[in-house]
Each structure stands twice: as C-alpha cells, then as structure tokens.
Scaffold this motif. Sequence first.
Motif, PDB file in Angstrom:
ATOM      1  N   GLU A  24     -22.834  -3.743  45.539  1.00  0.00           N
ATOM      2  CA  GLU A  24     -24.155  -3.137  45.313  1.00  0.00           C
ATOM      3  C   GLU A  24     -24.991  -3.999  44.368  1.00  0.00           C
ATOM      4  OE1 GLU A  24     -26.132   0.950  43.480  1.00  0.00           O
ATOM      5  OE2 GLU A  24     -24.001   0.949  44.028  1.00  0.00           O
ATOM      6  N   LEU A  25     -24.374  -4.498  43.303  1.00  0.00           N
ATOM      7  CA  LEU A  25     -25.087  -5.355  42.355  1.00  0.00           C
ATOM      8  C   LEU A  25     -25.500  -6.669  43.015  1.00  0.00           C
ATOM      9  CD1 LEU A  25     -26.155  -5.767  39.508  1.00  0.00           C
ATOM     10  CD2 LEU A  25     -23.887  -6.535  38.836  1.00  0.00           C
ATOM     11  N   ASP A  26     -24.620  -7.253  43.817  1.00  0.00           N
ATOM     12  CA  ASP A  26     -24.962  -8.485  44.533  1.00  0.00           C
ATOM     13  C   ASP A  26     -26.147  -8.259  45.478  1.00  0.00           C
ATOM     14  OD1 ASP A  26     -23.017 -10.058  43.303  1.00  0.00           O
ATOM     15  OD2 ASP A  26     -21.522  -9.678  44.874  1.00  0.00           O
ATOM     16  N   THR A  27     -26.177  -7.118  46.144  1.00  0.00           N
ATOM     17  CA  THR A  27     -27.296  -6.778  47.039  1.00  0.00           C
ATOM     18  C   THR A  27     -28.585  -6.626  46.236  1.00  0.00           C
ATOM     19  OG1 THR A  27     -25.809  -5.660  48.572  1.00  0.00           O
ATOM     20  CG2 THR A  27     -28.137  -5.086  48.725  1.00  0.00           C
ATOM     21  N   ASP A  28     -28.506  -5.919  45.109  1.00  0.00           N
ATOM     22  CA  ASP A  28     -29.688  -5.746  44.257  1.00  0.00           C
ATOM     23  C   ASP A  28     -30.200  -7.089  43.732  1.00  0.00           C
ATOM     24  OD1 ASP A  28     -29.517  -3.012  44.647  1.00  0.00           O
ATOM     25  OD2 ASP A  28     -28.602  -2.605  42.686  1.00  0.00           O
ATOM     26  N   LEU A  29     -29.287  -7.965  43.364  1.00  0.00           N
ATOM     27  CA  LEU A  29     -29.685  -9.285  42.865  1.00  0.00           C
ATOM     28  C   LEU A  29     -30.340 -10.124  43.958  1.00  0.00           C
ATOM     29  CD1 LEU A  29     -26.634 -10.138  40.617  1.00  0.00           C
ATOM     30  CD2 LEU A  29     -29.002  -9.882  39.854  1.00  0.00           C
TER      31      LEU A  29
END
Length: 111
Positions: A24-29
């Motif tokens: 999820e964090l990788d997608t947000d980044l």
Amino acid sequence: MNDELVGMAYPYALDALDDSERRELDTDLATTDEDTRSTFTDEVRRIREAFAVVSAVGPSNPRPGCGRESSTRSGNPRPGRRRSPNAAPAGAAGRSPSPPPRRSGCSPAGR
C-alpha cells in the motif's frame, strides 16, 4: 509534499511493515509528487545508513571490574568452588556484613 507518507520512512526502513502495508505504501509513493517521493527515499537511505553504522560498531566493552561481578567481590574466593549458603565469610565472626567497595566510574547494577 505529503508529510504523512514521509513519516512512514522509519517503519519502511526498519522493515516494520507487513506485506500488505508495504504494498500500500509503495502504491501511494508511486502516485505521489516527486518531492515527497524524493524526500521519502532520502530519509529511508539515511535511516538505513545510520543503523548500518550502529551495527558495525557493535557492543561496547565495559571497563574491567564493571558490570559482571568478579568472584572475589561476590565472596567466593576461588571460582568453581561453592560456599555453603549459611557460611559466614572468613574473619567475619561477630561482624555484620558490609557491602563490597564500589569501584570508581562503575554505576550500581540496574541503574
């Protein structure tokens, strides 16, 4: 810049996120602005470098006599030879036991 995403650099760098949180964090980044992405990447690199330095240094060695009690300070004159738990130290007849002397520069255990 998204400060909330940048704040996640610490758990990200320390691998404290589970797989779904990391994805999820990788997608947000990937969808955030370049300034946030760059700041996040720099922060992760800085954190990992700091931990690499700390782990390379290793534990410190206490000065001799600090930390672990020596056999003479514990009242056992010879390592490997046990005294009876009820036996008084040699020459202590009629005296109350006194604490062992403190060595300068050593703090008491647990402090």
